[in-house]
Design a protein around this motif. Sequence first.
Motif, PDB file in Angstrom:
ATOM      1  N   PRO A   1       0.260  -1.090  -0.045  1.00  0.00           N
ATOM      2  CA  PRO A   1       0.366   0.080  -0.246  1.00  0.00           C
ATOM      3  C   PRO A   1       1.041   1.228  -0.006  1.00  0.00           C
ATOM      4  N   ARG A   2       0.681   2.330  -1.261  1.00  0.00           N
ATOM      5  CA  ARG A   2       0.800   3.658  -1.095  1.00  0.00           C
ATOM      6  C   ARG A   2       1.011   4.101   0.580  1.00  0.00           C
ATOM      7  N   SER A   3       2.041   5.547   0.933  1.00  0.00           N
ATOM      8  CA  SER A   3       1.576   5.661   1.788  1.00  0.00           C
ATOM      9  C   SER A   3       1.134   5.461   3.178  1.00  0.00           C
ATOM     10  N   ALA A   4       2.269   4.445   3.289  1.00  0.00           N
ATOM     11  CA  ALA A   4       1.905   3.758   4.847  1.00  0.00           C
ATOM     12  C   ALA A   4       2.961   3.502   4.934  1.00  0.00           C
ATOM     13  N   PRO A   5       3.109   3.819   6.694  1.00  0.00           N
ATOM     14  CA  PRO A   5       4.604   3.063   7.524  1.00  0.00           C
ATOM     15  C   PRO A   5       4.811   2.257   7.223  1.00  0.00           C
ATOM     16  N   LEU A   6       4.068   1.707   6.124  1.00  0.00           N
ATOM     17  CA  LEU A   6       4.927   0.121   6.325  1.00  0.00           C
ATOM     18  C   LEU A   6       6.441  -0.379   5.716  1.00  0.00           C
ATOM     19  N   VAL A   7       5.591   0.758   4.081  1.00  0.00           N
ATOM     20  CA  VAL A   7       6.748   0.757   3.004  1.00  0.00           C
ATOM     21  C   VAL A   7       7.463   2.155   3.639  1.00  0.00           C
TER      22      VAL A   7
END
Length: 447
Positions: free
Chosen positions: A297-303
């Motif tokens: 997912p875009r704009s996710a803390p995971l990325v």
Amino acid sequence: MTAESGTKSPTERMRATLRRRYAAERRFQAYGIVAIVVALSMLVTLFVTIIGNGAGAFVQHTARLDISVYPQDIDPGREADLDALARANYQSLVNDALYSMFPEATSRQDRRAVRDLISPGAKFVIRDMVMDDPSLIGQRVSVRVPLSSQYDQVLKGNVDPAVDFRVMRESSTEIPWSLPEGERLISDTQAGYLQQLIRQGEVEGSFNRWFFTNGDSRQPELAGIWGAAVGSMFTLMVTLLLSFPIGVSAAIYLEEFAPKNRLTDIIEVNINNLAAVPSIVFGLLGLAVFLQFFGLPRSAPLVGGLVLTLMTLPTIIIASRAALKSVPPSIREAALGVGASKLQCIVHHVLPLAMPGMLTGTIIGMAQALGETAPLLMIGMVAFVVDVPGSPLDPSTVLPVQIYLWADSPERAFTERTSAAIMCLLGFLILMNAVAVLLRKRFERRW
């Protein structure tokens, strides 16, 4: 024989050489002192500017409204359903309270000027109050709501320094503006309504709790750092959980187990080079790999955490290897001499002694990751996100990106919040570096 006229004896030449050497040493010390003074003056200027611009963001002027929570408007069915309460028209309650305070405002233009006194987010303050306590339905309650940002800036002296809060409270005449009406944020009519509200004792300045409890907002008076702070926390959590074990494991293998050959030399050179790679390159790598290839997912803390893990790994590996090298060889020899295996020697003896240095390097790497903006912009964490994230998979932003977004806003109130957010970020960075220094001082062993 005596020395010829015009020539110097060896002693005189030696003294002249010493004088030049001492003079050069004093000049070098003076250069160092000047450099330190210039650096400190720049640092002081930076902090004074940031604090001077951001101190006002911690104060928010509010107005007291007497709200009649009409059941026919809020909960006609008397069911106290939270979904129905969330959809109710709270703005009408705010407007009715304002109109009752200014009965002389009868024209459409005057009523608009009255409504502009209060922040458009006042309805959300009342909504949250009613949803937290549905028993307020049918009662008349007093609640403090924030003023609109332009009126808040007037009261803080950011519009016209010649007018202060006390003058507007005590003066019964027109406000002595030093700026013409066309150059101010509010008109004379709006200023008259504000002064009337102040003389009634309904306006006061208090600590701006919304700055620390709200997420981002289009309204400066309601914008806060909590959403960005939670996003930063999730991002750093992912970064720490991945970078620390991977970095320490890689350092242990390279320092204790890997054979010294051409391959390991190439790996070491590349690790050192990766520590100097611009951070935006890691953002491009995350965009290509994590978003486009893996479809995260875009704009996710995971990325964001994955990207920052790649960026901080070289720092942690280098610091961990240095900590392992600082352990004396006698520790390893003693452990191996009493029958410990290579792995037992490292796990039970070398690693505990090197752990303070590893933790110090990890904290410094985390502080570096906390202040990064460019790689997170590349993975979409620059989006306007109002809701506070509930997990590392929710859309979010981080403190440096939030500062970037506010700095790009034209409103004067966002300038205050930009500096205030910088103060919070710098405070957290200083705290993390202080923890690293304390760990090093507390657990460092002298051999």
